[in-house]
Scaffold this motif. Structure first.
Motif, PDB file in Angstrom:
ATOM      1  N   ALA A   1       0.727  -1.179  -0.135  1.00  0.00           N
ATOM      2  CA  ALA A   1      -0.104   0.020   0.021  1.00  0.00           C
ATOM      3  C   ALA A   1       0.872   1.125   0.071  1.00  0.00           C
ATOM      4  CB  ALA A   1      -0.820   0.103   1.218  1.00  0.00           C
ATOM      5  N   VAL A   2       1.932   1.346   0.800  1.00  0.00           N
ATOM      6  CA  VAL A   2       2.803   2.461   0.865  1.00  0.00           C
ATOM      7  C   VAL A   2       3.554   2.401  -0.640  1.00  0.00           C
ATOM      8  CG1 VAL A   2       5.181   3.182   1.858  1.00  0.00           C
ATOM      9  CG2 VAL A   2       3.305   2.316   3.137  1.00  0.00           C
ATOM     10  N   ALA A   3       3.875   1.452  -1.159  1.00  0.00           N
ATOM     11  CA  ALA A   3       4.627   1.544  -2.478  1.00  0.00           C
ATOM     12  C   ALA A   3       3.905   1.922  -3.646  1.00  0.00           C
ATOM     13  CB  ALA A   3       5.097   0.077  -2.774  1.00  0.00           C
ATOM     14  N   LEU A   4       2.281   1.606  -3.667  1.00  0.00           N
ATOM     15  CA  LEU A   4       1.399   2.264  -4.697  1.00  0.00           C
ATOM     16  C   LEU A   4       1.194   3.587  -4.298  1.00  0.00           C
ATOM     17  CD1 LEU A   4      -0.805  -0.787  -5.083  1.00  0.00           C
ATOM     18  CD2 LEU A   4       1.029  -0.177  -6.377  1.00  0.00           C
ATOM     19  N   ASP A   5       0.877   4.089  -2.909  1.00  0.00           N
ATOM     20  CA  ASP A   5       0.745   5.433  -2.747  1.00  0.00           C
ATOM     21  C   ASP A   5       1.803   6.532  -3.176  1.00  0.00           C
ATOM     22  OD1 ASP A   5      -1.887   4.815  -1.522  1.00  0.00           O
ATOM     23  OD2 ASP A   5      -0.906   4.964   0.792  1.00  0.00           O
ATOM     24  N   LYS A   6       3.083   5.865  -3.014  1.00  0.00           N
ATOM     25  CA  LYS A   6       4.115   6.769  -3.359  1.00  0.00           C
ATOM     26  C   LYS A   6       4.408   6.860  -4.952  1.00  0.00           C
ATOM     27  CE  LYS A   6       7.318   6.295   0.690  1.00  0.00           C
ATOM     28  NZ  LYS A   6       8.605   5.687   1.015  1.00  0.00           N
ATOM     29  N   PHE A   7       3.998   5.597  -5.474  1.00  0.00           N
ATOM     30  CA  PHE A   7       4.094   5.525  -6.967  1.00  0.00           C
ATOM     31  C   PHE A   7       2.899   6.557  -7.398  1.00  0.00           C
ATOM     32  CE2 PHE A   7       1.309   4.186 -10.743  1.00  0.00           C
ATOM     33  CZ  PHE A   7       2.478   4.124 -11.661  1.00  0.00           C
ATOM     34  N   HIS A   8       1.822   6.779  -7.048  1.00  0.00           N
ATOM     35  CA  HIS A   8       0.676   7.507  -7.433  1.00  0.00           C
ATOM     36  C   HIS A   8       1.318   9.133  -7.295  1.00  0.00           C
ATOM     37  CE1 HIS A   8      -2.305   4.328  -7.121  1.00  0.00           C
ATOM     38  NE2 HIS A   8      -2.470   4.633  -8.308  1.00  0.00           N
ATOM     39  N   GLU A   9       1.881   9.391  -5.897  1.00  0.00           N
ATOM     40  CA  GLU A   9       2.294  10.452  -5.755  1.00  0.00           C
ATOM     41  C   GLU A   9       3.181  11.102  -6.753  1.00  0.00           C
ATOM     42  OE1 GLU A   9       4.673  12.863  -1.809  1.00  0.00           O
ATOM     43  OE2 GLU A   9       3.768  10.849  -1.664  1.00  0.00           O
ATOM     44  N   ARG A  10       4.286  10.398  -7.268  1.00  0.00           N
ATOM     45  CA  ARG A  10       5.121  10.559  -7.989  1.00  0.00           C
ATOM     46  C   ARG A  10       4.698  10.917  -9.534  1.00  0.00           C
ATOM     47  NH1 ARG A  10      10.365   6.772  -7.190  1.00  0.00           N
ATOM     48  NH2 ARG A  10      11.282   8.347  -8.909  1.00  0.00           N
ATOM     49  N   ARG A  11       3.737  10.073  -9.716  1.00  0.00           N
ATOM     50  CA  ARG A  11       3.133   9.965 -11.299  1.00  0.00           C
ATOM     51  C   ARG A  11       2.249  11.092 -11.771  1.00  0.00           C
ATOM     52  NH1 ARG A  11       6.858  10.039 -14.003  1.00  0.00           N
ATOM     53  NH2 ARG A  11       5.635   9.308 -15.597  1.00  0.00           N
ATOM     54  N   TRP A  12       1.292  11.448 -10.930  1.00  0.00           N
ATOM     55  CA  TRP A  12      -0.036  12.081 -11.240  1.00  0.00           C
ATOM     56  C   TRP A  12       0.305  13.274 -11.930  1.00  0.00           C
ATOM     57  CZ3 TRP A  12      -4.656  11.710 -12.703  1.00  0.00           C
ATOM     58  CH2 TRP A  12      -5.347  12.955 -12.833  1.00  0.00           C
ATOM     59  N   GLU A  13       1.230  14.296 -11.294  1.00  0.00           N
ATOM     60  CA  GLU A  13       1.486  15.594 -11.856  1.00  0.00           C
ATOM     61  C   GLU A  13       1.905  15.662 -13.148  1.00  0.00           C
ATOM     62  OE1 GLU A  13       1.227  19.235 -12.571  1.00  0.00           O
ATOM     63  OE2 GLU A  13       0.172  18.214 -11.415  1.00  0.00           O
ATOM     64  N   ARG A  14       3.125  14.787 -13.437  1.00  0.00           N
ATOM     65  CA  ARG A  14       3.487  14.589 -14.719  1.00  0.00           C
ATOM     66  C   ARG A  14       2.896  14.171 -15.812  1.00  0.00           C
ATOM     67  NH1 ARG A  14       9.254  15.202 -15.025  1.00  0.00           N
ATOM     68  NH2 ARG A  14       9.555  13.748 -16.637  1.00  0.00           N
ATOM     69  N   CYS A  15       2.066  13.110 -15.512  1.00  0.00           N
ATOM     70  CA  CYS A  15       0.989  12.507 -16.342  1.00  0.00           C
ATOM     71  C   CYS A  15      -0.055  13.623 -16.804  1.00  0.00           C
ATOM     72  CB  CYS A  15       0.471  11.390 -15.975  1.00  0.00           C
ATOM     73  SG  CYS A  15       1.769   9.836 -15.680  1.00  0.00           S
ATOM     74  N   ARG A  16      -0.678  14.167 -15.826  1.00  0.00           N
ATOM     75  CA  ARG A  16      -1.460  15.018 -16.072  1.00  0.00           C
ATOM     76  C   ARG A  16      -1.099  16.328 -16.820  1.00  0.00           C
ATOM     77  NH1 ARG A  16      -2.504  19.914 -15.416  1.00  0.00           N
ATOM     78  NH2 ARG A  16      -0.542  20.108 -14.466  1.00  0.00           N
ATOM     79  N   MET A  17       0.116  16.770 -16.719  1.00  0.00           N
ATOM     80  CA  MET A  17       0.602  17.766 -17.326  1.00  0.00           C
ATOM     81  C   MET A  17       0.788  17.638 -18.577  1.00  0.00           C
ATOM     82  SD  MET A  17       3.732  19.314 -18.874  1.00  0.00           S
ATOM     83  CE  MET A  17       4.962  18.227 -18.169  1.00  0.00           C
ATOM     84  N   VAL A  18       1.358  16.202 -19.267  1.00  0.00           N
ATOM     85  CA  VAL A  18       1.741  16.070 -20.391  1.00  0.00           C
ATOM     86  C   VAL A  18       0.156  15.797 -21.101  1.00  0.00           C
ATOM     87  CG1 VAL A  18       2.357  13.999 -21.935  1.00  0.00           C
ATOM     88  CG2 VAL A  18       3.728  14.990 -20.146  1.00  0.00           C
ATOM     89  N   VAL A  19      -0.862  15.034 -20.651  1.00  0.00           N
ATOM     90  CA  VAL A  19      -2.134  15.041 -21.336  1.00  0.00           C
ATOM     91  C   VAL A  19      -2.517  16.122 -21.414  1.00  0.00           C
ATOM     92  CG1 VAL A  19      -4.459  13.785 -21.099  1.00  0.00           C
ATOM     93  CG2 VAL A  19      -2.254  12.653 -20.520  1.00  0.00           C
TER      94      VAL A  19
END
Length: 376
Positions: A324-342
């Motif tokens: 759960a911690v690993a997935l939370d950290k993954f989401h935290e690191r990926r959202w803004e970059r992916c949102r910005m590109v799309v």
């Protein structure tokens, strides 16, 4: 201790392969299934900016891209008849000395990554996919189209923009939305004056040329099409040549005969995008890449953010003993970059469709490249 010991990757595209390669290098057991028995990535060329180069460097593949592709610097944007509109610098991304821009044939990059996937020790099964995924509190039991059944700690869904996994496990998410443009791609002999990504911005049209080897380059044209429609493949050469005639620049005009040749390997695709709100997992199934963040090619970063997501996911799974911690950290690191590109890619598309401010278009590209150069 890693959060997982055994992982299944469904889909052998760029994001799935990146996750598989990096997971194996962390010592995690990985199976990968790919429905295409040929494991063949279709398409002409792909532009690779610095952030994507850095991701490929992380996988140990950058030198092969240098050898088999073309690493350049900067982006030049011109008016249709030739005058330079703006030059956009493409410095090396933070933490790396890789090139800031470049290009490679999409099938070539796919072959580089598939070879690395096998060399990493991933158990790859081609012509195979899943039939059922039964999740429990501590794992997932997957039945495959070949009749076998295996158990995993985590299933990574990377089966593309038209993902069956998304339809099944995220039924509330609509299909990717057509955005009002189509993109044409073709292979061309490399022109002596094209030594970096070069674009011409026309009226409801944009044409780009990018070297992908010492002797070849690929051409792309984005074209406004208000309604998504079928275009007879037999007419593609003539349609492409007709679009090129809107750019009176001599370099573009000299390439028209090549557009009519079979070697051009023309490809046309209507453009759509998709951004799924987080979380991107349902229990022990997590989706990455185009399954949740499919972008139009205006920032040339769709493959790049998918590869990045595979790397970040593997690093977080290996660096945390709690899933759960690993997935939370993954989401935290990926959202803004992916949102910005799309979202920024969609904004660029909107400006082009509405014949908007070319200065704003250039500013968005420049600011996006600066943001992508930051650490992941």
């Amino acid at each position: 201790m890693a959060a997982v010991k055994k992982v299944l990757v469904i889909g052998g595209g760029f994001s799935g392969m990146a996750a598989a390669i990096k997971l194996r290098r962390h010592g995690i057991e990985v199976d990968l299934v790919e429905i295409d028995p040929e494991w063949c990535e279709l398409g002409a060329g792909i532009t690779i900016h610095g952030a994507s180069m850095r991701a490929l460097e992380d996988l140990g593949l950058y030198e092969q891209v240098v050898e088999k592709g073309s690493v350049t610097d900067g982006v030049a944007m011109h008016l249709p008849h030739g005058p330079l509109l703006v030059e956009i610098p493409t410095p090396s991304p933070v933490g790396s000395n890789v090139g800031g821009s470049g290009g490679i044939f999409r099938p070539t990059l796919a072959r580089i990554m598939s070879a690395a996937t096998l060399e990493a020790g991933v158990d790859v099964r081609l012509g195979c996919s899943y039939t059922t995924i039964d999740m429990t509190d501590d794992g997932a039991v997957v039945t495959f189209t070949d009749g076998s059944t295996r158990s995993y700690d985590l299933v990574i869904g990377a089966d593309g923009v038209h993902s069956q996994l998304r339809k099944e496990f995220f039924p509330e998410i609509p299909e990717p939305e057509y955005i009002g443009q189509g993109v044409w791609r073709a292979i061309m002999p490399r022109h002596a004056e094209i030594n970096r990504l070069t674009m011409w911005i026309g009226h409801h049209l944009k044409l780009g040329l990018n070297p992908v080897s010492d002797t070849l380059m690929y051409m792309f044209i984005t074209e406004d099409r208000p309604v998504k429609e079928h275009i007879d493949k037999a007419t593609w050469p003539q349609v492409l040549a007709g679009l090129m005639k809107n750019f009176p620049n001599p370099i573009v005009q000299s390439l028209i005969p090549h557009a009519l040749a079979e070697e051009a390997n023309i490809d046309y695709r209507p453009l759509a995008n998709l951004l799924v709100k987080m979380p991107w997992n349902r229990g022990r199934l997590l989706m990455i890449g185009d399954t949740v963040a499919a972008t139009t090619p205006h920032l040339a970063s769709g493959a790049g953010i998918g590869i990045e997501s595979g790397i970040v996911l593997a690093d977080e799974l290996a660096g945390n003993d709690d899933l759960a911690v690993a997935l939370d950290k993954f989401h935290e690191r990926r959202w803004e970059r992916c949102r910005m590109v799309v979202e920024n890619s969609a904004r660029l598309c909107h400006i082009e469709i509405n014949d908007g401010d070319k200065a704003e278009h250039s500013k968005i590209m420049m600011e996006s490249n600066i943001a992508l150069a930051q650490p992941i």
